[in-house]
Design an enzyme around this catalytic site. Sequence first.
Site, PDB file in Angstrom:
ATOM      1  N   ASP A 138       0.851  -1.181   0.000  1.00 48.83           N
ATOM      2  CA  ASP A 138       0.000   0.000   0.000  1.00 48.83           C
ATOM      3  C   ASP A 138       0.894   1.240   0.000  1.00 48.83           C
ATOM      4  OD1 ASP A 138      -2.446   1.525   0.486  1.00 48.83           O
ATOM      5  OD2 ASP A 138      -3.195  -0.300   1.442  1.00 48.83           O
ATOM      6  N   HIS A 143     -11.047  -2.974   3.657  1.00 45.47           N
ATOM      7  CA  HIS A 143     -10.907  -2.626   5.075  1.00 45.47           C
ATOM      8  C   HIS A 143     -11.670  -1.356   5.452  1.00 45.47           C
ATOM      9  CE1 HIS A 143      -8.163  -0.170   2.885  1.00 45.47           C
ATOM     10  NE2 HIS A 143      -7.995   0.609   3.933  1.00 45.47           N
ATOM     11  N   ASP A 199      -3.028   4.634  -2.159  1.00 42.08           N
ATOM     12  CA  ASP A 199      -4.067   5.200  -1.318  1.00 42.08           C
ATOM     13  C   ASP A 199      -4.531   6.571  -1.836  1.00 42.08           C
ATOM     14  OD1 ASP A 199      -5.388   4.759   1.319  1.00 42.08           O
ATOM     15  OD2 ASP A 199      -4.430   6.660   1.833  1.00 42.08           O
ATOM     16  N   GLU A 225      -6.401   3.844  -5.693  1.00 41.87           N
ATOM     17  CA  GLU A 225      -7.696   4.072  -5.061  1.00 41.87           C
ATOM     18  C   GLU A 225      -8.115   5.479  -5.447  1.00 41.87           C
ATOM     19  OE1 GLU A 225      -9.846   4.215  -0.689  1.00 41.87           O
ATOM     20  OE2 GLU A 225      -7.931   5.183  -1.008  1.00 41.87           O
TER      21      GLU A 225
HETATM   22  C1  GLC Z   1      -7.950   5.356   2.157  1.00 40.08           C
HETATM   23  C2  GLC Z   1      -7.764   4.114   3.002  1.00 40.08           C
HETATM   24  C3  GLC Z   1      -8.345   4.360   4.358  1.00 40.08           C
HETATM   25  C4  GLC Z   1      -7.633   5.517   5.001  1.00 40.08           C
HETATM   26  C5  GLC Z   1      -7.640   6.755   4.089  1.00 40.08           C
HETATM   27  C6  GLC Z   1      -6.617   7.735   4.533  1.00 40.08           C
HETATM   28  O1  GLC Z   1      -9.260   5.605   1.866  1.00 40.08           O
HETATM   29  O2  GLC Z   1      -8.303   3.003   2.357  1.00 40.08           O
HETATM   30  O3  GLC Z   1      -8.293   3.229   5.177  1.00 40.08           O
HETATM   31  O4  GLC Z   1      -8.221   5.832   6.216  1.00 40.08           O
HETATM   32  O5  GLC Z   1      -7.321   6.444   2.751  1.00 40.08           O
HETATM   33  O6  GLC Z   1      -5.327   7.238   4.319  1.00 40.08           O
END
Ligand code: GLC
Length: 552
Positions: free
Chosen positions: A100, A329, A201, A256
């Site tokens: 990640d 998650h 992320d 993401e």
């Molecule tokens: C993403 C992650 C999440 C996290 C956020 C900030 O959405 O999947 O778990 O809290 O980014 O890093």
Amino acid sequence: MNNEKKWWKEAVVYQIYPRSFMDGNGDGIGDLKGVMEKLDYLSYLGIDVIWMSPIFQSPNHDNGYDVSDYQNIMDEFGTMDEFELLLEESHKRGIKIILDLVVNHTSDEHRWFQKSCEDKENPYWDYYIWKPAEDGKEPTNWGTWFGGSAWEYNENRKRYYLHLFSPHQPDLNWKNPSVRKEVYDMMHWWLEKGIDGFRMDVINLISKSEDFSDGKLDGLYGNVRPFCLNGPHVHEYLKEMNEKVLSQYDIMTIGEATEIMVEDAKEFAGTDRNELDMVFQLEHMDMGKGQYGKWNDAPVDLKELKDIFQRWQDGLCDVGWNTLFWSNHDQPRAVSRFGDDGAYWEMSAKMLAICLHMMRGTPFIYQGEEIGMTNAGFSDLQEYRDVESLNAYHELVDELGISHEDMMKYLRLKGRDNARTPMQWSNDAEAGFTDAVPWISVNRNYPEINVEKQKQEEDSVLNCYRGVIALRHEKPVIVYGDFNMLLEDSPFIFAYERTLDDVRLTVFCNFTNQNVPCELLSDTEHVLISNYKERAGKILRPYEAVVYEKMN
Ligand code: GLC
Ligand code: CA
């Protein structure tokens, strides 16, 4: 159709949330040693790639999504030697590992941020986004994804810094070329170790607009989205990252990308864009948002869910590649959200597996989904650990007047901790996850739902997952076939066909607990996989899924 062969199109990915996967040293927290112990289980499941949520040094305000040192392993998770051994042992079993990459922000304990806060000018001064106060207040009214203002005051600098998540997660200033270089160097360092790619992320938040003005009021704060989603330079940065790093390795990259549409995805992960391989789009996860965002009890609308999948399947077929997932998650458990975690728990968990894994794209299984793990069922606020859930409780209940009962219901349905209870390995104490007290309670249903039990049962959810994974490896039509939605208007049945050369698969999934008539069913065609043993004429039984295979 875009059918260039790639290993990552043929792979099935398994997401590990290390904190909750397996505790190898008996302190109640999952770790790398635990992952190592379970590698043979992952081989048995048949997956090709592990995506590990952050394993880097972190003070854990957001369970590792706040990194204080990208090149060291979190103390609780183990050592770099253990990581290297894990990578080696995974590769021996034909399993790749992707990590990640959390580079929209760091932890406030990262050395860069500590330096950036010093009152004397230094090379790190401009590593974060600092602004002076406006009339003695925050520079803008922006709110964060975790509630509260997006600005935090720093006494030393006499300025505010921007954070789109918690105040412990200051946003990096990607405009600064030194920041980008540090990130690329760090990526090279991991790739040289032999990792097989990155999940990035919130990567579509890295470029912020130049316009630091107030956002439209949305609850207590102004809407920050127009100032940071798919910002002005994001594609320039990703192209640079691709050129300087990604293109030099045979790896898999998934960004993401929060709140993006198909047209945006084509820019982030279009075949000819030289940016990323795929995105995690969250449209089907964000369905049913209301006045308080996801905090409500709106039921899933199957028609809307189908429309979303159809849009993505059709939209990317010529120019990109989809990710396929029901959960991660940050989301509730798939069977609790899209299936039925009561009477039809087993049928609906298998139906969801079949429905998702027969589509076009790379499937991602979130740990525990393969045994049909359900939402946590916490009834006490004390049991929650997640910063997002706890902040939301205080904002909605204490400040916006939602009742305690309603909020507890929303947390039980949507809270991220639903996905973070320990993996249920066996009937032993604490589900076989740890010998100690786990950092978050185990789900009380572990005696009924666990890996050991399902290994022994031929018809288990686990064996259904093994089945769909094996099929993807055997049947090119599942990977590369064309996708065509069927019964588009049905509010009960999710149906589609896949075709490649002279092979055709037709998939029928009943998303209800009722019998639903379906004229397209057959008692004679060859069934590739189903969650019911015999056919029942032109009826789909509760949560039934059936896949026919025809050779023309
Ligand atoms: C993403 C992650 C999440 C996290 C956020 C900030 O959405 O999947 O778990 O809290 O980014 O890093
Ligand atoms: Ca441990």
